[in-house]
Design a protein around this motif. Structure first.
Motif, short mmCIF file in Angstrom:
data_model
loop_
_atom_site.label_atom_id
_atom_site.label_comp_id
_atom_site.label_asym_id
_atom_site.label_seq_id
_atom_site.Cartn_x
_atom_site.Cartn_y
_atom_site.Cartn_z
N MET A 108 3.61 -64.09 19.23
CA MET A 108 3.64 -62.67 19.60
C MET A 108 2.53 -62.29 20.56
O MET A 108 2.51 -61.17 21.09
CB MET A 108 3.56 -61.80 18.33
CG MET A 108 4.74 -61.94 17.40
SD MET A 108 4.80 -60.67 16.13
CE MET A 108 5.18 -59.22 17.14
N VAL A 109 1.58 -63.19 20.80
CA VAL A 109 0.45 -62.89 21.67
C VAL A 109 0.93 -62.83 23.13
O VAL A 109 1.57 -63.76 23.61
CB VAL A 109 -0.67 -63.94 21.52
CG1 VAL A 109 -1.80 -63.67 22.51
CG2 VAL A 109 -1.21 -63.92 20.09
N VAL A 110 0.60 -61.73 23.82
CA VAL A 110 1.06 -61.56 25.20
C VAL A 110 -0.10 -61.45 26.20
O VAL A 110 0.11 -61.18 27.38
CB VAL A 110 1.96 -60.31 25.33
CG1 VAL A 110 3.23 -60.48 24.51
CG2 VAL A 110 1.22 -59.05 24.91
N GLN A 116 -1.47 -46.23 21.35
CA GLN A 116 -2.04 -46.51 22.67
C GLN A 116 -1.71 -47.93 23.12
O GLN A 116 -1.38 -48.17 24.28
CB GLN A 116 -3.55 -46.30 22.63
CG GLN A 116 -3.96 -44.83 22.53
CD GLN A 116 -5.47 -44.65 22.44
OE1 GLN A 116 -6.22 -45.56 22.76
NE2 GLN A 116 -5.90 -43.48 22.02
N ASN A 117 -1.79 -48.90 22.20
CA ASN A 117 -1.53 -50.29 22.58
C ASN A 117 -0.05 -50.56 22.81
O ASN A 117 0.30 -51.38 23.67
CB ASN A 117 -2.10 -51.23 21.52
CG ASN A 117 -3.60 -51.42 21.69
OD1 ASN A 117 -4.05 -52.17 22.56
ND2 ASN A 117 -4.38 -50.73 20.89
N LYS A 165 1.84 -51.74 26.46
CA LYS A 165 2.65 -52.97 26.39
C LYS A 165 1.90 -54.11 25.73
O LYS A 165 2.02 -55.28 26.12
CB LYS A 165 3.14 -53.41 27.78
CG LYS A 165 3.77 -52.30 28.62
CD LYS A 165 4.99 -51.71 27.97
CE LYS A 165 5.64 -50.64 28.86
NZ LYS A 165 6.75 -49.92 28.18
N ARG A 166 1.11 -53.79 24.68
CA ARG A 166 0.39 -54.83 23.93
C ARG A 166 0.72 -54.73 22.44
O ARG A 166 -0.09 -54.30 21.62
CB ARG A 166 -1.12 -54.69 24.14
CG ARG A 166 -1.62 -55.05 25.53
CD ARG A 166 -1.31 -56.50 25.90
NE ARG A 166 -1.77 -57.46 24.94
CZ ARG A 166 -2.97 -58.06 25.01
NH1 ARG A 166 -3.80 -57.76 25.99
NH2 ARG A 166 -3.32 -58.94 24.09
N TRP A 169 8.82 -52.54 14.28
CA TRP A 169 8.41 -51.25 14.84
C TRP A 169 7.79 -51.37 16.23
O TRP A 169 7.68 -50.37 16.95
CB TRP A 169 7.43 -50.56 13.89
CG TRP A 169 6.34 -51.46 13.38
CD1 TRP A 169 6.36 -52.23 12.25
CD2 TRP A 169 5.07 -51.71 14.00
NE1 TRP A 169 5.19 -52.93 12.13
CE2 TRP A 169 4.38 -52.62 13.18
CE3 TRP A 169 4.44 -51.24 15.15
CZ2 TRP A 169 3.10 -53.08 13.47
CZ3 TRP A 169 3.16 -51.69 15.46
CH2 TRP A 169 2.51 -52.60 14.63
N VAL A 170 7.39 -52.58 16.64
CA VAL A 170 6.77 -52.73 17.95
C VAL A 170 7.79 -52.51 19.08
O VAL A 170 7.40 -52.32 20.24
CB VAL A 170 6.09 -54.12 18.12
CG1 VAL A 170 5.03 -54.33 17.06
CG2 VAL A 170 7.13 -55.23 18.07
N ASN A 171 9.08 -52.52 18.75
CA ASN A 171 10.12 -52.37 19.76
C ASN A 171 10.62 -50.93 19.91
O ASN A 171 11.53 -50.66 20.71
CB ASN A 171 11.32 -53.28 19.40
CG ASN A 171 10.93 -54.74 19.38
OD1 ASN A 171 10.26 -55.23 20.28
ND2 ASN A 171 11.34 -55.45 18.33
#
Length: 473
Positions: free
Chosen positions: A24-26, A328-329, A333-334, A468-470
């Motif tokens: 998941m690290v981008v 905020q993240n 897009k983090r 939830w990140v999507n």
């Protein structure tokens, strides 16, 4: 061997490199030290604010208690009806925090300013309508809440005076919600601490009559509340009219409603509204079960709930930081950083829970004794604080995780959990434990514990899945 294993175990718990899957690290992830530092820099003002406001609330109750133990019940029973009136504005403000945080992450402050202006118009209209209705129907509302004949007159008087301050309080709360979303938690801290300081000072002057002021009793406490809200409103307005402020509403543009902003408020605020209504209904029915045990039980319960504010203060501050950092993240897009910041806030909360539990266990009689000298109240209240020593672990963690989910825009799920735990489980178990099982007030607090534990389990499971990140706002 133990000396080696313990540090390694703690490292795995608190190190940021173990908090997100490698897949998941981008991008580059800052050091654990830097991430905790940023989290604490944002969380400390909010935590200090909510903790000190909670302490001032305790002082407020202590001052009311100098009138009589029944006065604590008369003022305390107005809490849930007042929160019901504010529930729509509170739900709107959840959307405000999430939207402002997302726009800041996108570096679109022009749209952030417009979002705040539209939120202020909605907040004013909603608060004027609801506070007016509550003022008119104060007597039946408080009677339904469980106010008995011995306190109903004082309760109605206190409630109506505080209702007149609701429009100002609502506008101030909306501005503060926006400041928190932008990460300006120090503004929120200054505003709320100053407003509550004025409230406490005027409580001292007006309840008992000091320095030439009249002794107005409960009416004086209501007037002090009105003054505190007015001061907070004026300071919050100044924070968004100062030209040096990151958030500013001075320009004439941006007051017109636009579809994108309203959809955002609806997406987050709609779920938050459901949560608020369910919560307030659940809290309301929970308080009714307590009130049915009599004025003495109601007094002891409200003393216990004031002590809960010590734990809640830490949780609320970290929940605010979690919501803002996640929003905020995600805007930047983090998603990997959003997950880590949510977990960092939870780890800090776990540490604070242990410290608070220690205080509750060994300081329980002293804490209850701050409010009254009646031995029966101190003894029963001490048992409640022992239960709180366990509750605090679940309460702090679940509020932080809930904040992270709201910041991501996943307010509908949080609302569903609230429906199950606060709307059904807590009042249902409170009645079961208090009456059929004949555990009384102690049983009611076991129901409180069950609510917090189930809410933590369900919300943390949702957070851990990271879907939830999507969510897009």
């Amino acid at each position: 061997m133990a000396k080696i294993m313990i540090p390694r175990f703690l490292t795995k718990i608190y190190s940021c490199k173990y908090m997100v899957k490698g897949s998941m690290v981008v991008g580059d992830i800052p050091s654990t030290r830097d991430m905790y530092k940023r989290t604490l820099n944002m969380a400390m003002p909010a935590t200090t604010e909510t903790l000190l406001v909670g302490l001032m609330g305790i002082v407020d109750t202590i001052m009311v208690g100098t009138i009589s133990s029944a006065a604590i019940a008369a003022v305390g029973i107005t809490n849930q009806p007042r929160f019901i009136v504010l529930s729509i504005v509170v739900a709107l403000n959840v959307g405000v925090t999430a939207i402002i945080a997302r726009r800041k992450g996108e570096q679109n402050m022009k749209l952030a300013h417009s979002s705040l202006k539209q939120a202020l118009l909605l907040s004013l209209a909603i608060s004027l309508l609801l506070s007016s209705a509550a003022y008119v129907f104060a007597f039946p509302l408080l009677t339904f809440a469980g106010a008995g004949y011995e306190i109903i007159e004082d309760s109605v008087m206190f409630f109506r005076i505080t209702m007149m301050s609701v429009p100002l309080a609502s506008l101030g709360m909306t501005i503060i919600a926006a400041q928190r979303g932008a990460g300006n938690t120090r503004v929120s801290m200054r505003v709320n601490l100053t407003g509550n300081t004025f409230k406490v000072v005027f409580n001292f002057l007006l309840i008992g009559g000091h320095l030439g002021f009249p002794a107005l009793g409960i009416r004086g406490a209501a007037i002090a509340t009105f003054i505190g809200f007015t001061v907070s409103f004026l300071m919050s307005v100044y924070s968004v009219t100062d030209r040096k402020s990151e958030l500013n509403i001075l320009s004439a543009r941006g007051w017109k409603f636009d579809a994108r902003t309203l959809r955002g408020f609806g997406k987050v605020g709609g779920g938050a509204l459901t949560e608020q209504l369910v919560m307030r209904f659940g809290f309301f029915m929970f308080a009714r079960v307590v009130a049915s045990l009599g004025t003495m039980a109601l007094t002891i319960h409200h003393i216990g709930m004031n002590i809960v504010m010590l734990s809640f203060g830490f949780a609320e501050g970290l929940g605010i930081a979690s919501s803002a950092l996640v929003g905020q993240n995600l805007g930047a897009k983090r998603p990997d950083m959003a997950i880590i910041y949510g977990k960092v806030c939870q780890r800090i909360g776990l540490t604070l829970s242990a410290a608070m539990s220690f205080v509750f266990i060994f300081g329980r009689r002293g804490l209850v004794g701050l409010f009254t000298s009646e031995e029966e109240i101190i003894t029963t209240g001490s048992y409640l604080v022992l239960i709180l020593a366990v509750i605090t672990f679940a309460q702090i963690s679940q509020l932080i995780i809930s904040g992270a989910l709201r910041g991501a825009g996943d307010a509908k799920y949080v609302a569903m959990v609230a429906l199950l735990t606060i709307g059904i489980l807590r009042p249902g178990l409170a009645w079961l434990f208090a009456f059929p099982l004949e555990l009384g007030l102690i049983g009611i607090w076991f129901a409180f514990l069950a609510d917090q534990a189930v809410r933590l389990l369900l919300n943390y499971t949702r957070f851990a899945k990271a879907k939830w990140v999507n969510i897009r706002l």
